[in-house]
Design an enzyme around this catalytic site. Structure first.
Site, PDB file in Angstrom:
ATOM      1  N   TRP A  71      -2.946   8.121   5.596  1.00  0.00           N
ATOM      2  CA  TRP A  71      -2.285   7.042   4.850  1.00  0.00           C
ATOM      3  C   TRP A  71      -0.830   6.833   5.261  1.00  0.00           C
ATOM      4  CZ3 TRP A  71       1.567   9.916   3.112  1.00  0.00           C
ATOM      5  CH2 TRP A  71       1.315  11.232   2.748  1.00  0.00           C
ATOM      6  N   LYS A 119     -11.878   3.954   9.856  1.00  0.00           N
ATOM      7  CA  LYS A 119     -11.971   4.335   8.441  1.00  0.00           C
ATOM      8  C   LYS A 119     -10.575   4.665   7.951  1.00  0.00           C
ATOM      9  CE  LYS A 119     -12.325   7.424   5.580  1.00  0.00           C
ATOM     10  NZ  LYS A 119     -11.344   7.249   4.490  1.00  0.00           N
ATOM     11  N   PRO A 120      -9.913   3.684   7.294  1.00  0.00           N
ATOM     12  CA  PRO A 120      -8.570   3.990   6.786  1.00  0.00           C
ATOM     13  C   PRO A 120      -8.649   4.878   5.544  1.00  0.00           C
ATOM     14  CG  PRO A 120      -9.212   1.750   6.175  1.00  0.00           C
ATOM     15  CD  PRO A 120     -10.356   2.322   6.976  1.00  0.00           C
ATOM     16  N   SER A 121      -7.522   5.416   5.157  1.00  0.00           N
ATOM     17  CA  SER A 121      -7.450   6.195   3.921  1.00  0.00           C
ATOM     18  C   SER A 121      -7.686   5.267   2.734  1.00  0.00           C
ATOM     19  CB  SER A 121      -6.061   6.833   3.828  1.00  0.00           C
ATOM     20  OG  SER A 121      -5.812   7.263   2.513  1.00  0.00           O
ATOM     21  N   ASP A 129       0.803  -1.219   0.000  1.00  0.00           N
ATOM     22  CA  ASP A 129       0.000   0.000   0.000  1.00  0.00           C
ATOM     23  C   ASP A 129       0.837   1.270   0.000  1.00  0.00           C
ATOM     24  OD1 ASP A 129      -2.648  -0.652  -0.183  1.00  0.00           O
ATOM     25  OD2 ASP A 129      -3.046  -0.609   1.962  1.00  0.00           O
ATOM     26  N   CYS A 151       3.945  13.249  10.553  1.00  0.00           N
ATOM     27  CA  CYS A 151       3.432  14.493  11.148  1.00  0.00           C
ATOM     28  C   CYS A 151       4.380  15.090  12.181  1.00  0.00           C
ATOM     29  CB  CYS A 151       2.080  14.249  11.773  1.00  0.00           C
ATOM     30  SG  CYS A 151       2.138  12.943  13.003  1.00  0.00           S
ATOM     31  N   GLY A 181      -1.733  18.521  11.215  1.00  0.00           N
ATOM     32  CA  GLY A 181      -0.446  18.754  10.560  1.00  0.00           C
ATOM     33  C   GLY A 181       0.622  19.324  11.483  1.00  0.00           C
ATOM     34  N   GLU A 226       3.280  23.156   5.745  1.00  0.00           N
ATOM     35  CA  GLU A 226       3.601  21.728   5.806  1.00  0.00           C
ATOM     36  C   GLU A 226       3.737  21.193   4.376  1.00  0.00           C
ATOM     37  OE1 GLU A 226       0.535  18.782   6.835  1.00  0.00           O
ATOM     38  OE2 GLU A 226       1.928  17.951   8.298  1.00  0.00           O
ATOM     39  N   THR A 250      -4.991  19.359   8.602  1.00  0.00           N
ATOM     40  CA  THR A 250      -5.648  20.401   9.393  1.00  0.00           C
ATOM     41  C   THR A 250      -6.970  20.824   8.748  1.00  0.00           C
ATOM     42  OG1 THR A 250      -3.590  21.148  10.353  1.00  0.00           O
ATOM     43  CG2 THR A 250      -5.351  22.764  10.271  1.00  0.00           C
ATOM     44  N   LYS A 307      -1.960  24.597  19.003  1.00  0.00           N
ATOM     45  CA  LYS A 307      -2.294  25.482  17.871  1.00  0.00           C
ATOM     46  C   LYS A 307      -3.044  24.728  16.772  1.00  0.00           C
ATOM     47  CE  LYS A 307       1.346  28.370  17.110  1.00  0.00           C
ATOM     48  NZ  LYS A 307       2.794  28.589  16.961  1.00  0.00           N
ATOM     49  N   GLU A 348      -5.599  15.032  15.613  1.00  0.00           N
ATOM     50  CA  GLU A 348      -4.134  15.062  15.473  1.00  0.00           C
ATOM     51  C   GLU A 348      -3.861  15.476  14.039  1.00  0.00           C
ATOM     52  OE1 GLU A 348      -1.526  14.024  17.712  1.00  0.00           O
ATOM     53  OE2 GLU A 348      -3.045  14.008  19.294  1.00  0.00           O
TER      54      GLU A 348
HETATM   55  P1  NAD Z   1      -6.531  13.809   5.047  1.00  0.00           P
HETATM   56  O1  NAD Z   1      -6.989  14.840   6.021  1.00  0.00           O
HETATM   57  O2  NAD Z   1      -6.675  14.095   3.620  1.00  0.00           O
HETATM   58  O3  NAD Z   1      -7.333  12.436   5.308  1.00  0.00           O
HETATM   59  C1  NAD Z   1      -7.321  11.782   6.545  1.00  0.00           C
HETATM   60  C2  NAD Z   1      -8.532  10.867   6.622  1.00  0.00           C
HETATM   61  O4  NAD Z   1      -9.713  11.647   6.645  1.00  0.00           O
HETATM   62  C3  NAD Z   1      -8.686   9.919   5.443  1.00  0.00           C
HETATM   63  O5  NAD Z   1      -9.118   8.660   5.892  1.00  0.00           O
HETATM   64  C4  NAD Z   1      -9.753  10.599   4.602  1.00  0.00           C
HETATM   65  O6  NAD Z   1     -10.461   9.700   3.793  1.00  0.00           O
HETATM   66  C5  NAD Z   1     -10.647  11.185   5.699  1.00  0.00           C
HETATM   67  N1  NAD Z   1     -11.507  12.292   5.315  1.00  0.00           N
HETATM   68  C6  NAD Z   1     -11.325  13.200   4.327  1.00  0.00           C
HETATM   69  N2  NAD Z   1     -12.376  14.057   4.284  1.00  0.00           N
HETATM   70  C7  NAD Z   1     -13.219  13.691   5.282  1.00  0.00           C
HETATM   71  C8  NAD Z   1     -14.461  14.186   5.750  1.00  0.00           C
HETATM   72  N3  NAD Z   1     -15.067  15.229   5.194  1.00  0.00           N
HETATM   73  N4  NAD Z   1     -15.059  13.567   6.792  1.00  0.00           N
HETATM   74  C9  NAD Z   1     -14.463  12.518   7.383  1.00  0.00           C
HETATM   75  N5  NAD Z   1     -13.302  11.991   6.974  1.00  0.00           N
HETATM   76  C10 NAD Z   1     -12.667  12.565   5.938  1.00  0.00           C
HETATM   77  O7  NAD Z   1      -5.033  13.475   5.473  1.00  0.00           O
HETATM   78  P2  NAD Z   1      -3.994  12.496   4.738  1.00  0.00           P
HETATM   79  O8  NAD Z   1      -3.627  13.147   3.449  1.00  0.00           O
HETATM   80  O9  NAD Z   1      -4.522  11.118   4.734  1.00  0.00           O
HETATM   81  O10 NAD Z   1      -2.768  12.532   5.749  1.00  0.00           O
HETATM   82  C11 NAD Z   1      -1.791  13.515   5.730  1.00  0.00           C
HETATM   83  C12 NAD Z   1      -2.049  14.572   6.783  1.00  0.00           C
HETATM   84  O11 NAD Z   1      -2.231  13.951   8.034  1.00  0.00           O
HETATM   85  C13 NAD Z   1      -0.888  15.524   6.970  1.00  0.00           C
HETATM   86  O12 NAD Z   1      -1.373  16.838   7.109  1.00  0.00           O
HETATM   87  C14 NAD Z   1      -0.253  15.083   8.284  1.00  0.00           C
HETATM   88  O13 NAD Z   1       0.449  16.067   8.959  1.00  0.00           O
HETATM   89  C15 NAD Z   1      -1.445  14.593   9.022  1.00  0.00           C
HETATM   90  N6  NAD Z   1      -1.050  13.610  10.055  1.00  0.00           N
HETATM   91  C16 NAD Z   1      -1.057  14.003  11.353  1.00  0.00           C
HETATM   92  C17 NAD Z   1      -0.680  13.120  12.367  1.00  0.00           C
HETATM   93  C18 NAD Z   1      -0.696  13.527  13.820  1.00  0.00           C
HETATM   94  O14 NAD Z   1      -0.622  12.665  14.695  1.00  0.00           O
HETATM   95  N7  NAD Z   1      -0.760  14.794  14.146  1.00  0.00           N
HETATM   96  C19 NAD Z   1      -0.306  11.826  12.024  1.00  0.00           C
HETATM   97  C20 NAD Z   1      -0.307  11.461  10.677  1.00  0.00           C
HETATM   98  C21 NAD Z   1      -0.695  12.371   9.696  1.00  0.00           C
END
Ligand code: NAD
Length: 431
Positions: free
Chosen positions: A90, A114-116, A31, A223, A191, A325, A169, A395, A189
Site C-alpha cells: 500500500w 493485485k493492489p493492497s 487512498d 522500504c 522489508g 522494521e 517479509t 538477506k 521485494e
Molecule cells: P503485506 O505483505 O501485508 O501485503 C502486500 C500484498 O500482499 C498486499 O496486496 C496483500 O493483500 C498481499 N497478500 C497478503 N497475504 C497474501 C497471501 N497469502 N498471498 C498473496 N498475497 C498476499 O505488506 P504491506 O503491509 O502492504 O506493505 C508493507 C511491507 O512491504 C513492509 O514490510 C515494506 O518493507 C514492504 N515493502 C517492500 C518494498 C521493496 O521494494 N522491498 C517496497 C514497498 C514495501
C-alpha cells in the site's frame, strides 16, 4: 505484439500518466493521504520514467550465440512467462504498479495486478489508461480483494507462472513456499531496516537533509528508507544538533499543501505498531530525543493517524527499535568508533535492502560498498538512480531483482537451443 509495438504502447501509457497526473494524484491522495508535493514531484515523474525506460527496453531483449564446437549452432534467448501476477503493497501503489506492469509487458507477458485493499484506486485507473494506450484488453488486469483470498488465489493459480511480490517479509516467505509447490518463479521485494552511515569527514548539513528525507518521507513507510542512523562518535553531538534544527522546519500536516513533507500513517494498525515501538523504546534503554508522540492537528485532519517524526538513541544494535522494521516515522540512532564497527552494526540486522554512506574519502566509500551486505548503496546521496539502477535485495529483504535491465530479465524465461547442421557430426556426447 512485436517488441517495438509493446514499447510504443508503454510510451503512450507514459504520456497518458503525465496527462492524467491530476486524477492519479487525487486518487492516490484519497487512498494514502500522502502529501501532494511528494506525489507530484517524485512519484508521478518516477512512474513516467519507469514506463519510458521499459518502453525503450522492449526491443532490446537479446539472446546470445555461444562459442561451442563446430557442427552445431548453440544460442540462448528469452521468452515471456505468459501470465504474471504482480502483488502490491500500500505504500507506493502507482509506482509499484508501474514497476511491475512495465517490465512484464515489455517482456511480452500479460499481468494480473493485485493492489493492497488499502490502496486499490490508482491501480484501477492505471489499468484503464493501459487500454487507452492501446494495450489490448485482458493484458493488464486488476484483481481486487484481500491477500488471504485474492492474493492467495493468484499464487496458487496453475496458469500463473511467475509472481512478482512487493510487501512484508512474512507474506513473501509464505508466497515463496506456496509457489514452490508448482515451482513458480518468484521475485520478492520485502522489508528493510536500512542504515545511513555518517562519517566525521562528511558534509554534515547535506547528510542531515538526507537523513530527514530518508527517514521521514511517506511517514517512514518506505522500504528503502534509512530508519537507522549510524554516526561516527566524534560528530554525534554536533550532528544531533543539526538534525534537530532541520527537523523543526519540516512541515507535517495537510497533505494538500505544497509545503507539507510528512502526512499521516496509512492505517490505525500501522500507527499502533509504530507507537508501540516508541512506547517500548525507553524500556529498552533508548532516549527519545525528538518527537515521540501522536501529533494533534486541527479538527479537519485529526481523525488521521499522525505521529511526530521521532528520533531515538539506541543502546545497541540488537534492541528491537534498532533491529526490527517499524515502517513508521521513527529513526533510531547509534554511534560507532571506526569503519569496521560501522559495518558490523549495519550488517547486524536480518535485512539487506539499501544503505547510504556519507564521507568525502573515496577509498573509504569503496571499502564500505564492498563490506555492506545490502542490495543497493548510495554514497553521499540517497534514493537516487531509478529506474536504470537495479535493486537486488539481500538477506531477508527478498530475492531476485527489480528495476534496470536486470529487472526486465526477471520477467523472461531463458531458453537454450543447439541446432546441428553437420550431417556427419556425433548425435550426442560424442557417441
Ligand atoms: P503485506 O505483505 O501485508 O501485503 C502486500 C500484498 O500482499 C498486499 O496486496 C496483500 O493483500 C498481499 N497478500 C497478503 N497475504 C497474501 C497471501 N497469502 N498471498 C498473496 N498475497 C498476499 O505488506 P504491506 O503491509 O502492504 O506493505 C508493507 C511491507 O512491504 C513492509 O514490510 C515494506 O518493507 C514492504 N515493502 C517492500 C518494498 C521493496 O521494494 N522491498 C517496497 C514497498 C514495501
Amino acid at each position: 505484439m512485436a517488441p517495438a509495438d509493446r514499447g510504443n504502447c508503454l510510451l503512450r501509457l507514459a504520456d497518458l500518466v503525465e496527462k492524467q497526473a491530476g486524477t492519479l494524484i487525487s486518487l492516490e491522495l484519497e487512498d494514502t493521504g500522502k502529501p501532494v508535493s511528494q506525489l507530484k514531484n517524485a512519484e508521478i515523474p518516477l512512474t513516467v520514467s519507469i514506463l519510458r525506460f521499459y518502453a525503450g527496453a522492449a526491443d532490446k531483449i537479446e539472446g546470445r550465440v555461444k562459442s561451442t564446437a563446430g557442427g552445431a549452432f548453440h544460442f540462448t534467448f528469452y521468452e515471456p512467462y505468459g501470465v504474471v501476477a504482480g502483488i502490491l503493497p500500500w505504500n507506493y501503489p502507482l509506482v509499484n504498479a508501474a514497476m511491475k506492469v512495465a517490465p512484464a509487458l515489455a517482456a511480452g507477458n500479460a499481468m494480473v495486478v493485485k493492489p493492497s485493499v488499502e490502496t486499490p484506486l490508482s491501480s484501477v485507473k492505471f489499468a484503464k489508461l493501459c487500454i487507452e494506450a492501446g494495450i489490448p484488453p485482458g493484458i493488464v488486469n486488476v484483481a481486487l480483494g484481500p491477500g488471504s483470498s485474492t492474493g492467495q488465489y493468484l499464487v496458487d493459480h496453475p496458469d500463473i507462472h511467475k509472481i512478482s511480490f512487493t510487501g512484508s517479509t512474512a507474506v513473501g516467505q509464505k508466497i515463496q513456499m506456496d509457489a514452490a509447490a508448482q515451482m513458480k518463479a518468484v521475485n520478492l521485494e520485502l522489508g528493510g531496516k536500512n542504515a545511513i552511515i555518517v562519517f566525521s569527514d562528511a558534509d554534515l548539513e547535506k547528510a542531515a537533509d538526507a537523513v530527514i528525507i530518508s527517514a521521514f518521507i511517506n511517514a517512514g513507510q518506505l522500504c528503502v528508507s534509512c530508519s537507522r542512523l549510524l554516526l561516527e562518535k566524534s560528530i554525534a553531538l554536533e550532528f544531533e544538533t543539526i538534525l534537530k534544527r532541520k527537523l523543526q522546519k519540516v512541515k507535517i500536516g495537510d497533505p494538500n499543501q505544497e509545503a507539507t513533507l510528512i502526512g499521516p500513517m496509512i492505517t490505525r494498525s500501522q500507527f499502533e505498531t509504530a507507537m508501540k515501538y516508541i512506547e517500548n523504546a525507553p524500556l529498552e534503554g533508548c532516549k527519545i530525543i525528538a518527537g515521540g508522540h501522536r501529533l494533534n492537528l486541527p479538527e479537519s485532519l485529526n481523525n488521521g493517524f499522525w505521529i511526530e517524526p521521532t528520533i531515538l538513541t539506541a543502546t545497541g544494535p540488537e534492541i528491537k527499535a534498532a533491529s526490527e522494521e517499524i515502517f513508521g516515522p521513527v529513526l533510531t540512532m547509534l554511534t560507532f568508533e571506526d569503519e569496521s564497527e560501522a559495518v558490523e552494526i549495519s550488517n547486524h540486522v536480518i535485512y539487506g535492502l539499501s544503505g547510504s554512506v556519507w564521507t568525502k574519502d573515496g577509498a573509504k566509500a569503496m571499502r564500505m560498498i564492498k563490506a555492506l551486505n545490502t542490495g543497493i548503496i548510495w554514497i553521499n546521496c540517497m534514493l537516487n538512480g531509478y529506474p536504470q539502477i537495479p535493486v537486488p535485495p539481500h538477506k531477508m529483504s527478498g530475492t531476485g531483482v527489480e528495476l534496470g535491465m536486470e529487472g526486465l530479465l526477471r520477467y523472461c524465461k531463458q531458453k537454450s537451443a543447439v541446432n546441428a547442421y553437420d550431417d556427419q557430426g556425433p548425435v550426442g556426447w560424442n557417441l
